[in-house]
Scaffold this motif. Structure first.
Motif, PDB file in Angstrom:
ATOM      1  N   SER A   7      73.245  -9.769  81.675  1.00 17.85           N
ATOM      2  CA  SER A   7      73.513  -8.583  81.213  1.00 17.85           C
ATOM      3  C   SER A   7      73.629  -7.416  82.006  1.00 17.85           C
ATOM      4  CB  SER A   7      72.902  -8.170  79.822  1.00 17.85           C
ATOM      5  OG  SER A   7      71.533  -7.813  80.110  1.00 17.85           O
ATOM      6  N   LEU A   8      72.834  -7.740  83.327  1.00 17.78           N
ATOM      7  CA  LEU A   8      72.991  -6.826  84.461  1.00 17.78           C
ATOM      8  C   LEU A   8      74.250  -6.591  84.860  1.00 17.78           C
ATOM      9  CD1 LEU A   8      69.991  -8.022  86.301  1.00 17.78           C
ATOM     10  CD2 LEU A   8      70.003  -6.317  85.135  1.00 17.78           C
ATOM     11  N   THR A   9      74.765  -5.373  85.445  1.00 18.33           N
ATOM     12  CA  THR A   9      75.981  -5.100  85.793  1.00 18.33           C
ATOM     13  C   THR A   9      76.116  -5.971  87.417  1.00 18.33           C
ATOM     14  OG1 THR A   9      76.170  -3.201  84.802  1.00 18.33           O
ATOM     15  CG2 THR A   9      77.655  -3.479  86.851  1.00 18.33           C
ATOM     16  N   ILE A  10      77.056  -6.681  87.425  1.00 15.30           N
ATOM     17  CA  ILE A  10      77.194  -7.636  88.939  1.00 15.30           C
ATOM     18  C   ILE A  10      78.671  -6.863  89.425  1.00 15.30           C
ATOM     19  CG2 ILE A  10      77.646  -9.723  89.928  1.00 15.30           C
ATOM     20  CD1 ILE A  10      75.382  -9.955  88.316  1.00 15.30           C
ATOM     21  N   ARG A  11      78.600  -6.571  90.754  1.00 14.62           N
ATOM     22  CA  ARG A  11      79.605  -6.039  91.516  1.00 14.62           C
ATOM     23  C   ARG A  11      79.610  -6.648  92.765  1.00 14.62           C
ATOM     24  NH1 ARG A  11      80.168  -0.209  91.496  1.00 14.62           N
ATOM     25  NH2 ARG A  11      81.096  -0.310  93.315  1.00 14.62           N
ATOM     26  N   LEU A  12      80.802  -6.657  93.677  1.00 14.92           N
ATOM     27  CA  LEU A  12      80.917  -6.872  94.978  1.00 14.92           C
ATOM     28  C   LEU A  12      80.361  -5.314  95.453  1.00 14.92           C
ATOM     29  CD1 LEU A  12      84.010  -8.767  95.708  1.00 14.92           C
ATOM     30  CD2 LEU A  12      81.505  -9.550  95.634  1.00 14.92           C
ATOM     31  N   ALA A  13      79.445  -5.364  96.520  1.00 18.01           N
ATOM     32  CA  ALA A  13      79.251  -4.093  97.237  1.00 18.01           C
ATOM     33  C   ALA A  13      80.369  -3.632  97.885  1.00 18.01           C
ATOM     34  CB  ALA A  13      78.068  -4.458  98.445  1.00 18.01           C
ATOM     35  N   GLU A  14      80.145  -2.175  97.910  1.00 16.96           N
ATOM     36  CA  GLU A  14      81.111  -1.378  98.801  1.00 16.96           C
ATOM     37  C   GLU A  14      80.423  -0.479  99.773  1.00 16.96           C
ATOM     38  OE1 GLU A  14      83.602   0.956  96.094  1.00 16.96           O
ATOM     39  OE2 GLU A  14      83.651  -0.708  94.733  1.00 16.96           O
ATOM     40  N   ASP A  15      81.252  -0.171 100.616  1.00 15.44           N
ATOM     41  CA  ASP A  15      80.499   0.431 102.188  1.00 15.44           C
ATOM     42  C   ASP A  15      80.411   1.754 101.676  1.00 15.44           C
ATOM     43  OD1 ASP A  15      79.920   0.539 104.604  1.00 15.44           O
ATOM     44  OD2 ASP A  15      81.646   1.682 105.097  1.00 15.44           O
ATOM     45  N   ARG A  16      78.896   2.174 102.146  1.00 18.36           N
ATOM     46  CA  ARG A  16      78.523   3.689 101.894  1.00 18.36           C
ATOM     47  C   ARG A  16      78.084   4.122 100.248  1.00 18.36           C
ATOM     48  NH1 ARG A  16      76.302   5.045 105.687  1.00 18.36           N
ATOM     49  NH2 ARG A  16      76.125   7.085 104.930  1.00 18.36           N
ATOM     50  N   GLU A  17      78.074   2.894  99.400  1.00 21.83           N
ATOM     51  CA  GLU A  17      77.668   3.305  97.995  1.00 21.83           C
ATOM     52  C   GLU A  17      76.299   3.545  97.824  1.00 21.83           C
ATOM     53  OE1 GLU A  17      78.603   0.756  94.668  1.00 21.83           O
ATOM     54  OE2 GLU A  17      78.874  -0.846  96.218  1.00 21.83           O
ATOM     55  N   ARG A  18      75.653   4.238  97.147  1.00 18.97           N
ATOM     56  CA  ARG A  18      74.301   4.094  96.918  1.00 18.97           C
ATOM     57  C   ARG A  18      73.675   3.253  95.812  1.00 18.97           C
ATOM     58  NH1 ARG A  18      70.379   6.953  98.866  1.00 18.97           N
ATOM     59  NH2 ARG A  18      71.778   8.474  99.944  1.00 18.97           N
ATOM     60  N   PRO A  19      72.945   2.405  95.790  1.00 21.45           N
ATOM     61  CA  PRO A  19      72.796   1.272  94.948  1.00 21.45           C
ATOM     62  C   PRO A  19      71.762   1.848  93.901  1.00 21.45           C
ATOM     63  CG  PRO A  19      71.331   0.739  96.863  1.00 21.45           C
ATOM     64  CD  PRO A  19      72.163   1.874  96.999  1.00 21.45           C
ATOM     65  N   ARG A  20      72.379   1.363  92.476  1.00 19.06           N
ATOM     66  CA  ARG A  20      71.485   1.900  91.414  1.00 19.06           C
ATOM     67  C   ARG A  20      70.867   0.852  90.801  1.00 19.06           C
ATOM     68  NH1 ARG A  20      76.205   5.398  88.000  1.00 19.06           N
ATOM     69  NH2 ARG A  20      77.837   5.067  89.885  1.00 19.06           N
ATOM     70  N   ALA A  21      69.602   1.254  90.130  1.00 16.68           N
ATOM     71  CA  ALA A  21      68.947   0.388  89.144  1.00 16.68           C
ATOM     72  C   ALA A  21      69.599  -0.730  88.285  1.00 16.68           C
ATOM     73  CB  ALA A  21      67.747   1.036  88.414  1.00 16.68           C
ATOM     74  N   GLY A  22      69.315  -1.680  87.968  1.00 15.77           N
ATOM     75  CA  GLY A  22      69.896  -2.540  87.103  1.00 15.77           C
ATOM     76  C   GLY A  22      71.207  -2.983  87.470  1.00 15.77           C
ATOM     77  N   THR A  23      71.759  -2.775  88.654  1.00 14.99           N
ATOM     78  CA  THR A  23      73.052  -3.366  89.050  1.00 14.99           C
ATOM     79  C   THR A  23      72.845  -4.437  90.273  1.00 14.99           C
ATOM     80  OG1 THR A  23      74.115  -1.372  88.693  1.00 14.99           O
ATOM     81  CG2 THR A  23      75.153  -2.636  90.122  1.00 14.99           C
TER      82      THR A  23
END
Length: 189
Positions: free
Chosen positions: A51-67
């Motif tokens: 149920s965690l959010t899954i995504r491809l990382a993007e350049d210059r984004e700040r990671p968030r808990a639970g993703t």
């Protein structure tokens, strides 16, 4: 939290992510060796397991808990000193891009002892240099027991560094992580 995997890794990632607490207090950064020659379906495949959010990382984004942030094909996923994600096209490491070593080393510099790094199944030695960097900064290293890995090269190479805190069967890695996070509440990946 960091994860490096290669051959057999998508299934292993599904098991690991599916066992993590749904209210995960940290982001998960993943370097799974992916073919650059075709579009990846890893996000949709892994989304079926958790149920965690899954995504491809993007350049210059700040990671968030639970993703869960997965390095896109043909890019290394790294962490800048300020905690922002960076995608690079620097040379392959251990013949792979993305690779675990650049992720583990950069996250170690950014987050120090607050990191939990995991090495799962894979056929080469990627992650071995990275676990040494994580442990050198005071982080925690968990490696899949090679006996439970579809391919034991990556776990075995990590264990041979002598820089591993826990060796666990695949099914036991998520409970170990959940326990560590309840005990320490690290702020970084």
């Amino acid at each position: 939290m960091l994860v490096g995997s290669s051959a057999g890794g998508v299934q292993g990632l599904g098991t690991l992510l599916g066992g993590l607490d749904p209210e995960l207090p940290v982001p998960v950064l993943v370097a799974q060796h992916l073919r650059r020659s075709r579009e990846t379906r890893i996000v949709s495949v892994l989304s079926r397991s958790t149920s965690l959010t899954i995504r491809l990382a993007e350049d210059r984004e700040r990671p968030r808990a639970g993703t869960v942030y997965i390095a896109p094909p043909d890019h290394h996923l790294c962490v800048c000193p300020d905690g922002v994600l960076e995608l690079t096209d620097e040379r392959p490491v251990n013949f792979a891009r993305p690779a675990a070593d650049p992720l583990f080393e950069s996250a170690g510099r950014a987050y120090g002892g607050r990191i939990i790094a995991c090495v799962l199944t894979g056929a080469d030695s990627d992650g071995a240099r990275g676990v040494t960097a994580v442990r050198g900064r005071g982080g925690t290293v968990i490696v899949q027991d090679p006996e439970t890995a579809e391919f034991h090269g990556m776990p075995k190479a990590a264990i041979e560094t002598g820089q591993v805190d826990f060796v666990r069967g695949l099914e036991d890695i998520a409970p170990t992580i959940n326990h560590l996070l309840r005990e320490t509440r690290p702020a970084g990946p």
